[in-house]
Scaffold this motif. Structure first.
Motif, PDB file in Angstrom:
ATOM      1  N   ARG A  69       2.875 -56.547  21.023  1.00 36.29           N
ATOM      2  CA  ARG A  69       2.415 -55.540  21.980  1.00 36.29           C
ATOM      3  C   ARG A  69       1.374 -54.627  21.340  1.00 36.29           C
ATOM      4  NH1 ARG A  69       4.046 -53.249  26.872  1.00 36.29           N
ATOM      5  NH2 ARG A  69       5.741 -54.764  27.042  1.00 36.29           N
ATOM      6  N   ILE A  70       1.582 -54.265  20.077  1.00 34.28           N
ATOM      7  CA  ILE A  70       0.624 -53.416  19.368  1.00 34.28           C
ATOM      8  C   ILE A  70      -0.712 -54.139  19.211  1.00 34.28           C
ATOM      9  CG2 ILE A  70       0.077 -52.430  17.101  1.00 34.28           C
ATOM     10  CD1 ILE A  70       2.990 -51.543  16.913  1.00 34.28           C
ATOM     11  N   MET A  71      -0.656 -55.425  18.868  1.00 32.99           N
ATOM     12  CA  MET A  71      -1.900 -56.190  18.723  1.00 32.99           C
ATOM     13  C   MET A  71      -2.610 -56.344  20.064  1.00 32.99           C
ATOM     14  SD  MET A  71      -1.179 -59.089  15.799  1.00 32.99           S
ATOM     15  CE  MET A  71       0.444 -59.613  16.366  1.00 32.99           C
ATOM     16  N   GLY A  72      -1.826 -56.519  21.137  1.00 32.99           N
ATOM     17  CA  GLY A  72      -2.422 -56.593  22.467  1.00 32.99           C
ATOM     18  C   GLY A  72      -3.071 -55.274  22.855  1.00 32.99           C
ATOM     19  N   GLY A  73      -2.394 -54.167  22.543  1.00 33.01           N
ATOM     20  CA  GLY A  73      -2.956 -52.851  22.816  1.00 33.01           C
ATOM     21  C   GLY A  73      -4.236 -52.616  22.045  1.00 33.01           C
ATOM     22  N   ALA A  74      -4.249 -53.059  20.785  1.00 33.11           N
ATOM     23  CA  ALA A  74      -5.441 -52.905  19.948  1.00 33.11           C
ATOM     24  C   ALA A  74      -6.610 -53.713  20.505  1.00 33.11           C
ATOM     25  CB  ALA A  74      -5.136 -53.342  18.518  1.00 33.11           C
ATOM     26  N   PHE A  75      -6.323 -54.923  20.967  1.00 33.01           N
ATOM     27  CA  PHE A  75      -7.391 -55.765  21.505  1.00 33.01           C
ATOM     28  C   PHE A  75      -8.021 -55.142  22.748  1.00 33.01           C
ATOM     29  CE2 PHE A  75      -8.700 -59.026  24.604  1.00 33.01           C
ATOM     30  CZ  PHE A  75      -9.769 -59.554  23.910  1.00 33.01           C
ATOM     31  N   PHE A  76      -7.173 -54.705  23.679  1.00 35.21           N
ATOM     32  CA  PHE A  76      -7.697 -54.156  24.928  1.00 35.21           C
ATOM     33  C   PHE A  76      -8.223 -52.727  24.769  1.00 35.21           C
ATOM     34  CE2 PHE A  76      -4.917 -57.479  26.747  1.00 35.21           C
ATOM     35  CZ  PHE A  76      -5.855 -58.113  27.558  1.00 35.21           C
ATOM     36  N   GLY A  77      -7.562 -51.910  23.931  1.00 38.01           N
ATOM     37  CA  GLY A  77      -7.927 -50.502  23.831  1.00 38.01           C
ATOM     38  C   GLY A  77      -8.940 -50.163  22.767  1.00 38.01           C
ATOM     39  N   MET A  78      -8.932 -50.900  21.645  1.00 34.27           N
ATOM     40  CA  MET A  78      -9.811 -50.571  20.532  1.00 34.27           C
ATOM     41  C   MET A  78     -10.874 -51.636  20.269  1.00 34.27           C
ATOM     42  SD  MET A  78      -6.757 -49.158  20.281  1.00 34.27           S
ATOM     43  CE  MET A  78      -6.112 -47.503  20.094  1.00 34.27           C
ATOM     44  N   CYS A  79     -10.858 -52.698  21.049  1.00 34.37           N
ATOM     45  CA  CYS A  79     -11.847 -53.765  20.850  1.00 34.37           C
ATOM     46  C   CYS A  79     -12.618 -54.029  22.149  1.00 34.37           C
ATOM     47  CB  CYS A  79     -11.141 -55.035  20.358  1.00 34.37           C
ATOM     48  SG  CYS A  79     -12.259 -56.368  19.877  1.00 34.37           S
ATOM     49  N   LEU A  80     -12.022 -54.770  23.074  1.00 38.50           N
ATOM     50  CA  LEU A  80     -12.725 -55.153  24.301  1.00 38.50           C
ATOM     51  C   LEU A  80     -13.191 -53.945  25.105  1.00 38.50           C
ATOM     52  CD1 LEU A  80     -13.656 -57.440  26.161  1.00 38.50           C
ATOM     53  CD2 LEU A  80     -11.385 -57.379  27.232  1.00 38.50           C
ATOM     54  N   ASN A  81     -12.334 -52.965  25.254  1.00 37.75           N
ATOM     55  CA  ASN A  81     -12.666 -51.750  25.995  1.00 37.75           C
ATOM     56  C   ASN A  81     -13.897 -51.057  25.426  1.00 37.75           C
ATOM     57  OD1 ASN A  81     -12.436 -49.066  27.248  1.00 37.75           O
ATOM     58  ND2 ASN A  81     -11.301 -48.474  25.418  1.00 37.75           N
ATOM     59  N   MET A  82     -13.913 -50.851  24.113  1.00 33.85           N
ATOM     60  CA  MET A  82     -15.023 -50.137  23.468  1.00 33.85           C
ATOM     61  C   MET A  82     -16.302 -50.957  23.465  1.00 33.85           C
ATOM     62  SD  MET A  82     -13.367 -48.267  20.171  1.00 33.85           S
ATOM     63  CE  MET A  82     -12.029 -47.081  20.286  1.00 33.85           C
ATOM     64  N   LEU A  83     -16.203 -52.231  23.126  1.00 32.74           N
ATOM     65  CA  LEU A  83     -17.387 -53.085  23.062  1.00 32.74           C
ATOM     66  C   LEU A  83     -18.082 -53.159  24.416  1.00 32.74           C
ATOM     67  CD1 LEU A  83     -16.015 -56.030  20.875  1.00 32.74           C
ATOM     68  CD2 LEU A  83     -17.677 -54.289  20.159  1.00 32.74           C
ATOM     69  N   ALA A  84     -17.288 -53.361  25.478  1.00 33.39           N
ATOM     70  CA  ALA A  84     -17.864 -53.477  26.821  1.00 33.39           C
ATOM     71  C   ALA A  84     -18.512 -52.162  27.260  1.00 33.39           C
ATOM     72  CB  ALA A  84     -16.784 -53.895  27.819  1.00 33.39           C
ATOM     73  N   PHE A  85     -17.845 -51.042  26.967  1.00 31.88           N
ATOM     74  CA  PHE A  85     -18.383 -49.760  27.408  1.00 31.88           C
ATOM     75  C   PHE A  85     -19.698 -49.420  26.709  1.00 31.88           C
ATOM     76  CE2 PHE A  85     -18.904 -45.174  26.917  1.00 31.88           C
ATOM     77  CZ  PHE A  85     -18.994 -44.812  28.259  1.00 31.88           C
ATOM     78  N   PHE A  86     -19.737 -49.522  25.386  1.00 33.14           N
ATOM     79  CA  PHE A  86     -20.945 -49.104  24.669  1.00 33.14           C
ATOM     80  C   PHE A  86     -22.109 -50.063  24.906  1.00 33.14           C
ATOM     81  CE2 PHE A  86     -18.788 -45.656  23.066  1.00 33.14           C
ATOM     82  CZ  PHE A  86     -19.557 -44.926  22.170  1.00 33.14           C
ATOM     83  N   LYS A  87     -21.824 -51.347  25.053  1.00 32.86           N
ATOM     84  CA  LYS A  87     -22.904 -52.283  25.385  1.00 32.86           C
ATOM     85  C   LYS A  87     -23.423 -51.980  26.789  1.00 32.86           C
ATOM     86  CE  LYS A  87     -25.592 -55.801  24.607  1.00 32.86           C
ATOM     87  NZ  LYS A  87     -26.646 -55.731  23.556  1.00 32.86           N
ATOM     88  N   GLY A  88     -22.500 -51.712  27.717  1.00 36.09           N
ATOM     89  CA  GLY A  88     -22.904 -51.361  29.078  1.00 36.09           C
ATOM     90  C   GLY A  88     -23.696 -50.068  29.120  1.00 36.09           C
ATOM     91  N   LEU A  89     -23.285 -49.083  28.306  1.00 33.54           N
ATOM     92  CA  LEU A  89     -23.977 -47.796  28.279  1.00 33.54           C
ATOM     93  C   LEU A  89     -25.401 -47.932  27.752  1.00 33.54           C
ATOM     94  CD1 LEU A  89     -23.592 -44.781  28.865  1.00 33.54           C
ATOM     95  CD2 LEU A  89     -22.796 -44.501  26.503  1.00 33.54           C
ATOM     96  N   SER A  90     -25.615 -48.881  26.838  1.00 33.35           N
ATOM     97  CA  SER A  90     -26.964 -49.094  26.309  1.00 33.35           C
ATOM     98  C   SER A  90     -27.882 -49.735  27.347  1.00 33.35           C
ATOM     99  CB  SER A  90     -26.905 -49.975  25.051  1.00 33.35           C
ATOM    100  OG  SER A  90     -26.565 -51.313  25.380  1.00 33.35           O
ATOM    101  N   LEU A  91     -27.293 -50.343  28.386  1.00 31.19           N
ATOM    102  CA  LEU A  91     -28.072 -51.037  29.414  1.00 31.19           C
ATOM    103  C   LEU A  91     -28.169 -50.260  30.719  1.00 31.19           C
ATOM    104  CD1 LEU A  91     -26.560 -54.610  28.918  1.00 31.19           C
ATOM    105  CD2 LEU A  91     -28.762 -53.784  28.068  1.00 31.19           C
ATOM    106  N   SER A  92     -27.207 -49.360  30.967  1.00 25.13           N
ATOM    107  CA  SER A  92     -27.167 -48.618  32.223  1.00 25.13           C
ATOM    108  C   SER A  92     -27.357 -47.127  31.940  1.00 25.13           C
ATOM    109  CB  SER A  92     -25.840 -48.898  32.945  1.00 25.13           C
ATOM    110  OG  SER A  92     -25.845 -48.359  34.248  1.00 25.13           O
ATOM    111  N   THR A  93     -26.785 -46.261  32.798  1.00 31.36           N
ATOM    112  CA  THR A  93     -26.967 -44.810  32.651  1.00 31.36           C
ATOM    113  C   THR A  93     -25.613 -44.107  32.551  1.00 31.36           C
ATOM    114  OG1 THR A  93     -26.875 -44.265  35.005  1.00 31.36           O
ATOM    115  CG2 THR A  93     -29.000 -45.000  34.119  1.00 31.36           C
ATOM    116  N   PRO A  94     -25.597 -42.893  32.012  1.00 33.49           N
ATOM    117  CA  PRO A  94     -24.348 -42.142  31.883  1.00 33.49           C
ATOM    118  C   PRO A  94     -23.628 -41.897  33.207  1.00 33.49           C
ATOM    119  CG  PRO A  94     -26.027 -41.167  30.492  1.00 33.49           C
ATOM    120  CD  PRO A  94     -26.719 -42.196  31.336  1.00 33.49           C
TER     121      PRO A  94
END
Length: 296
Positions: A69-94
């Motif tokens: 469960r901790i590894m799943g939380g890390a994947f969704f909360g500290m990996c996929l979530n962050m990567l998708a948001f910051f890549k999206g932010l570099s392409l879109s607007t605040p």
């Protein structure tokens, strides 16, 4: 002050920082650091801080059954979530980002009902959809912050991925908050998140010219590590100890309002009647969702 009130204030504080982050982080990318490099900086800095502060936390042993469960939380909360948001932010607007991620509460509600059996009653459903209506009003009628945005559709698609991943994170981590101290959870979540992120982010991280960074970029990076990462994740996990996962998710609806307010303060956006109406709708929706249900 009750624990529930403190938890609500923690959730509010976390979302206020997230709202400011939409603009602060955008201004650094990609001139000084690319999005994936920024993520490695975030998880590396937060991992160091959480392991450092855990020295003063209770020493707890993780049950074998909880590691997955901790590894799943890390994947969704500290990996996929962050990567998708910051890549999206570099392409879109605040402003676009703060609005699109308001789908998070809907996803959290659905996941909470099916995965951790949260009871969701009519008034709370009404509140969540009222908040969604207010956010939708902002999407349709609100002005967007005009910044460099080379691919808004793809960026917004990544915000959707971010919202879904964050919803999974909240639901996965919720049961763990009843068993472990927040520092125990955070140090392991971010350590696994760091390990998962390194293969994807290391190349962009190494491209950063650290010695020649201007002060404006440096303080923004520090804000993202200390505020958007360390403080918000700490506040949200604390809030989860006293509030439902679906309630925490509902606070995401406040981000467009806060993001627009911040943009107005710095002179990048303006207030109008539509935004005031939308704001009132969102606030009422959040109130209905966060209102403590009657027992029985």
């Amino acid at each position: 002050m009750s624990k529930r009130t403190l938890a609500i204030l923690a959730a509010l504080g976390a979302n206020l920082i997230y709202a400011i982050n939409h603009t602060v982080a955008k201004d650094v990318m990609p001139t000084h650091i690319k999005p994936f490099g920024f993520i490695l900086l975030r998880v590396l800095g937060a991992s160091f801080l959480f392991w450092l502060i855990s020295i003063w936390a209770p020493k707890e042993k993780i049950d074998k059954k909880d590691w997955l469960r901790i590894m799943g939380g890390a994947f969704f909360g500290m990996c996929l979530n962050m990567l998708a948001f910051f890549k999206g932010l570099s392409l879109s607007t605040p402003i676009q980002s703060s609005i699109v991620i308001t789908i998070t509460p809907i996803v959290v509600f659905i996941l909470s009902a099916y995965l951790i059996k949260e009871k969701i009653k009519g008034l709370r459903w009404f509140g969540i959809f009222m908040g969604f209506a207010g956010a939708l009003t902002l999407i349709i009628f609100g002005q967007e912050l005009r910044m460099d945005a080379p691919n808004i559709p793809f960026g917004n698609s990544l915000f959707v991925v971010n919202a879904i991943a964050y919803a999974f994170y909240l639901v996965i981590v919720k049961p763990l908050t009843a068993k472990y101290h927040v520092f125990t959870l955070m140090k392991w979540l971010f350590l696994f998140g760091l390990i998962m992120n390194i293969p994807v982010t290391i190349s962009e991280f190494l491209e950063v010219q650290w010695s020649s960074l201007p002060f404006d970029a440096s303080w923004r990076m520090a804000f993202v590590v200390l505020g958007t990462t360390f403080t918000t994740y700490l506040l949200n996990v604390y809030a989860l100890t006293n509030l439902r996962a679906s309630t925490i998710g509902a606070f995401v609806y406040l981000q467009p309002l806060m993001a627009i307010a911040f943009a107005i303060i710095v002179g990048a956006d303006s207030l109008n009647v539509v935004k005031i109406i939308a704001a009132c709708t969102v606030l009422i929706g959040v109130y209905l969702v966060t209102k403590k249900p009657k027992e029985g």
